[in-house]
Every structure is written in C-alpha cells, then in structure tokens.
Write a protein that holds these residues in place. Structure first.
Motif, PDB file in Angstrom:
ATOM      1  N   ILE A  87       0.736  -1.251   0.400  1.00  0.00           N
ATOM      2  CA  ILE A  87      -0.159   0.033  -0.331  1.00  0.00           C
ATOM      3  C   ILE A  87       0.911   1.545  -0.245  1.00  0.00           C
ATOM      4  O   ILE A  87       0.536   2.204  -0.997  1.00  0.00           O
ATOM      5  CB  ILE A  87      -1.109  -0.025   1.079  1.00  0.00           C
ATOM      6  CG1 ILE A  87      -1.740  -1.036   1.417  1.00  0.00           C
ATOM      7  CG2 ILE A  87      -1.480   1.175   1.735  1.00  0.00           C
ATOM      8  CD1 ILE A  87      -2.618  -1.549   2.452  1.00  0.00           C
ATOM      9  N   VAL A  88       1.785   1.595   0.690  1.00  0.00           N
ATOM     10  CA  VAL A  88       3.099   2.530   0.858  1.00  0.00           C
ATOM     11  C   VAL A  88       4.178   2.721  -0.306  1.00  0.00           C
ATOM     12  O   VAL A  88       4.416   3.489   0.057  1.00  0.00           O
ATOM     13  CB  VAL A  88       3.567   2.389   2.172  1.00  0.00           C
ATOM     14  CG1 VAL A  88       1.839   2.896   3.308  1.00  0.00           C
ATOM     15  CG2 VAL A  88       4.320   1.496   2.430  1.00  0.00           C
ATOM     16  N   SER A  89       4.016   1.460  -0.540  1.00  0.00           N
ATOM     17  CA  SER A  89       5.584   1.631  -1.488  1.00  0.00           C
ATOM     18  C   SER A  89       5.761   0.708  -2.684  1.00  0.00           C
ATOM     19  O   SER A  89       4.591  -0.432  -2.544  1.00  0.00           O
ATOM     20  CB  SER A  89       6.687   0.728  -0.637  1.00  0.00           C
ATOM     21  OG  SER A  89       7.766   0.214  -1.455  1.00  0.00           O
ATOM     22  N   ARG A  90       5.816   1.145  -4.175  1.00  0.00           N
ATOM     23  CA  ARG A  90       5.620   0.711  -4.597  1.00  0.00           C
ATOM     24  C   ARG A  90       6.622  -0.553  -5.097  1.00  0.00           C
ATOM     25  O   ARG A  90       5.964  -1.574  -5.673  1.00  0.00           O
ATOM     26  CB  ARG A  90       6.225   1.500  -6.295  1.00  0.00           C
ATOM     27  CG  ARG A  90       4.631   1.920  -7.498  1.00  0.00           C
ATOM     28  CD  ARG A  90       4.876   2.818  -8.113  1.00  0.00           C
ATOM     29  NE  ARG A  90       6.314   3.908  -7.763  1.00  0.00           N
ATOM     30  CZ  ARG A  90       6.998   4.891  -7.818  1.00  0.00           C
ATOM     31  NH1 ARG A  90       5.556   5.952  -8.243  1.00  0.00           N
ATOM     32  NH2 ARG A  90       8.194   5.498  -7.425  1.00  0.00           N
ATOM     33  N   ARG A  91       7.367  -0.790  -4.523  1.00  0.00           N
ATOM     34  CA  ARG A  91       8.285  -1.907  -4.432  1.00  0.00           C
ATOM     35  C   ARG A  91       7.844  -2.842  -3.496  1.00  0.00           C
ATOM     36  O   ARG A  91       8.412  -4.210  -4.111  1.00  0.00           O
ATOM     37  CB  ARG A  91       9.565  -1.833  -3.748  1.00  0.00           C
ATOM     38  CG  ARG A  91      10.420  -0.357  -5.049  1.00  0.00           C
ATOM     39  CD  ARG A  91      11.853  -0.670  -4.349  1.00  0.00           C
ATOM     40  NE  ARG A  91      12.607   0.090  -5.114  1.00  0.00           N
ATOM     41  CZ  ARG A  91      14.102   0.817  -4.230  1.00  0.00           C
ATOM     42  NH1 ARG A  91      13.787   0.916  -3.429  1.00  0.00           N
ATOM     43  NH2 ARG A  91      14.552   1.952  -5.655  1.00  0.00           N
ATOM     44  N   GLY A  92       6.695  -2.281  -3.014  1.00  0.00           N
ATOM     45  CA  GLY A  92       6.510  -3.523  -1.895  1.00  0.00           C
ATOM     46  C   GLY A  92       5.597  -4.389  -2.911  1.00  0.00           C
ATOM     47  O   GLY A  92       4.493  -5.333  -2.160  1.00  0.00           O
ATOM     48  N   LYS A  93       4.895  -3.957  -4.045  1.00  0.00           N
ATOM     49  CA  LYS A  93       3.693  -4.773  -4.858  1.00  0.00           C
ATOM     50  C   LYS A  93       4.292  -6.433  -5.378  1.00  0.00           C
ATOM     51  O   LYS A  93       3.621  -7.572  -5.508  1.00  0.00           O
ATOM     52  CB  LYS A  93       3.435  -3.683  -6.146  1.00  0.00           C
ATOM     53  CG  LYS A  93       2.337  -2.392  -4.951  1.00  0.00           C
ATOM     54  CD  LYS A  93       2.042  -1.820  -6.472  1.00  0.00           C
ATOM     55  CE  LYS A  93       0.565  -0.368  -5.980  1.00  0.00           C
ATOM     56  NZ  LYS A  93       0.138  -0.492  -4.891  1.00  0.00           N
ATOM     57  N   LYS A  94       5.547  -6.535  -5.250  1.00  0.00           N
ATOM     58  CA  LYS A  94       6.421  -7.666  -5.561  1.00  0.00           C
ATOM     59  C   LYS A  94       6.259  -8.161  -4.782  1.00  0.00           C
ATOM     60  O   LYS A  94       6.574  -8.078  -4.184  1.00  0.00           O
ATOM     61  CB  LYS A  94       7.328  -7.098  -6.528  1.00  0.00           C
ATOM     62  CG  LYS A  94       7.005  -6.579  -7.875  1.00  0.00           C
ATOM     63  CD  LYS A  94       7.018  -7.279  -8.860  1.00  0.00           C
ATOM     64  CE  LYS A  94       7.379  -5.915 -10.548  1.00  0.00           C
ATOM     65  NZ  LYS A  94       6.063  -6.404 -11.147  1.00  0.00           N
ATOM     66  N   TRP A  95       6.095  -9.902  -4.302  1.00  0.00           N
ATOM     67  CA  TRP A  95       5.407 -10.640  -3.584  1.00  0.00           C
ATOM     68  C   TRP A  95       7.264 -10.977  -2.643  1.00  0.00           C
ATOM     69  O   TRP A  95       7.221 -10.543  -2.038  1.00  0.00           O
ATOM     70  CB  TRP A  95       5.589 -12.099  -4.193  1.00  0.00           C
ATOM     71  CG  TRP A  95       5.889 -12.991  -4.668  1.00  0.00           C
ATOM     72  CD1 TRP A  95       5.699 -13.128  -6.237  1.00  0.00           C
ATOM     73  CD2 TRP A  95       6.658 -13.743  -4.326  1.00  0.00           C
ATOM     74  NE1 TRP A  95       6.429 -13.746  -6.642  1.00  0.00           N
ATOM     75  CE2 TRP A  95       7.010 -14.577  -5.740  1.00  0.00           C
ATOM     76  CE3 TRP A  95       7.359 -14.169  -2.955  1.00  0.00           C
ATOM     77  CZ2 TRP A  95       8.411 -15.008  -5.678  1.00  0.00           C
ATOM     78  CZ3 TRP A  95       8.540 -14.815  -3.065  1.00  0.00           C
ATOM     79  CH2 TRP A  95       8.248 -15.498  -4.146  1.00  0.00           C
ATOM     80  N   TYR A  96       8.537 -10.589  -3.901  1.00  0.00           N
ATOM     81  CA  TYR A  96       9.603 -10.903  -3.633  1.00  0.00           C
ATOM     82  C   TYR A  96      10.039 -10.314  -3.087  1.00  0.00           C
ATOM     83  O   TYR A  96      10.419  -9.989  -2.224  1.00  0.00           O
ATOM     84  CB  TYR A  96      10.097 -11.819  -4.659  1.00  0.00           C
ATOM     85  CG  TYR A  96      10.328 -10.745  -6.026  1.00  0.00           C
ATOM     86  CD1 TYR A  96      10.602 -10.120  -5.813  1.00  0.00           C
ATOM     87  CD2 TYR A  96       9.514 -10.938  -6.958  1.00  0.00           C
ATOM     88  CE1 TYR A  96      10.653  -9.066  -7.480  1.00  0.00           C
ATOM     89  CE2 TYR A  96       8.965 -10.280  -8.499  1.00  0.00           C
ATOM     90  CZ  TYR A  96       9.748  -9.106  -8.370  1.00  0.00           C
ATOM     91  OH  TYR A  96      10.056  -8.462  -9.308  1.00  0.00           O
ATOM     92  N   ASN A  97       9.781  -8.928  -3.479  1.00  0.00           N
ATOM     93  CA  ASN A  97      10.045  -7.783  -2.646  1.00  0.00           C
ATOM     94  C   ASN A  97       9.286  -7.512  -1.374  1.00  0.00           C
ATOM     95  O   ASN A  97      10.308  -7.430  -0.358  1.00  0.00           O
ATOM     96  CB  ASN A  97       9.791  -6.195  -3.275  1.00  0.00           C
ATOM     97  CG  ASN A  97      10.516  -6.196  -4.983  1.00  0.00           C
ATOM     98  OD1 ASN A  97      11.816  -6.597  -4.527  1.00  0.00           O
ATOM     99  ND2 ASN A  97      10.564  -4.971  -5.577  1.00  0.00           N
ATOM    100  N   THR A  98       8.635  -8.051  -0.642  1.00  0.00           N
ATOM    101  CA  THR A  98       7.878  -7.513   0.351  1.00  0.00           C
ATOM    102  C   THR A  98       9.156  -9.362   0.759  1.00  0.00           C
ATOM    103  O   THR A  98       9.089  -8.658   2.417  1.00  0.00           O
ATOM    104  CB  THR A  98       6.606  -8.462  -0.108  1.00  0.00           C
ATOM    105  OG1 THR A  98       5.844  -6.748  -1.098  1.00  0.00           O
ATOM    106  CG2 THR A  98       5.667  -8.131   1.866  1.00  0.00           C
TER     107      THR A  98
END
Length: 158
Positions: A87-98
C-alpha cells in the motif's frame, strides 16, 4: 513521496507507522515479553527449527499459550508488514520484494535484540516473521482482488 499519494495511501502510511511503533515497543520494551533490563545476557539460536521444535516438544510443560505466542505470534506480528508494504510502496507490490524487505526488517530487529541484549537472536524468528510478511502480502492480494471485482461490477469500494 507523500505529495503524490492518494488518500488511501496516506491512511496506509499512518497505519503502517503506527504498526511499526507498536512492533518496536513489543520487541524491545514490553516487560510482558521478557524485556527485563535487569536480566541482560547475550542469547542466540543459529540452528533452524531448534526453538520451534523445543516449544512443540515441551508444549504441555510450557503451556499451549507459550507455544502459540512463540510460533503463531511471530507469524501474526509480521502480517501487517506484508499487508501495508504494498500500500505504501510500489516496490512492495512484488511478492519477492515484500518477502526480502520482511526478512530484512526481521533481521534488523533480531540483530538489535542481540546487540542490546533485549530478547534473543533466533533464526526461527527470522523464518516465522518472513512467513508472516508473505501471509500479509497474500491477504493484501485477496483484498485487492475483492476491491477490483467490486469496482468492475459497479459496487461501492471497500
């Protein structure tokens, strides 16, 4: 960064920061979780599944509450991280980044606990926290799927 965000993203930031503040409190200051400043010693576990196995093996002596607090609690504690990060970061939209950011956050917490002798460094906690971050991300995806379906079918947004 904040200037180009939607109202929902700003609200997500507020909730995410409140979550992080609570996480820091419980990981470093909550006396109910054994954060007693008088008993500070270095404690660590570098053997994967050692503590999980121990808590399971001795669940009758320790109590089911201790087992659930250790195993399930570590997963649940990081679910909001995995939910709010996309929600707060575009990078977090990818599962592996999260997943990697959740692992990194958990590693920072565990290392800080070791260095300041507040709690213990435990690789089992790293694993369980990372699983919690992934579970939170999966819940985020489910919620987003419901929101998109509702929007397509002309119903009000959640």
């Amino acid at each position: 960064m904040i200037r180009n965000t939607t109202r929902n993203q700003k609200f997500g930031w507020v909730l995410f920061l409140a979550y992080l503040a609570m996480l820091v409190y419980f990981m470093f200051f909550a006396e109910s979780f054994g954060r007693d400043p008088a008993e500070r010693e270095y404690a660590y576990n570098l053997e994967l599944f050692k503590e999980i196995k121990r808590f399971y093996q001795y669940r009758e002596q320790l109590g089911m509450e201790a087992f659930l607090l250790n195993v399930v609690g570590n997963v649940v504690a990081f679910m909001p991280f995995g939910f709010f990060l996309p929600i707060v970061s575009r990078r977090g939209k990818k599962w592996y980044n999260t997943m990697w950011l959740g692992f990194g956050m958990s590693l920072c917490i565990e290392t800080t606990q070791l260095v300041f002798k507040v709690g213990s460094f435990d690789v089992d906690d790293l694993l369980l926290n990372t699983i919690g971050g992934i579970a939170g991300y999966l819940f985020y995806r489910v919620v987003q799927g419901v929101r998109i379906r509702r929007k397509i079918h002309g119903k009000t947004e959640i």
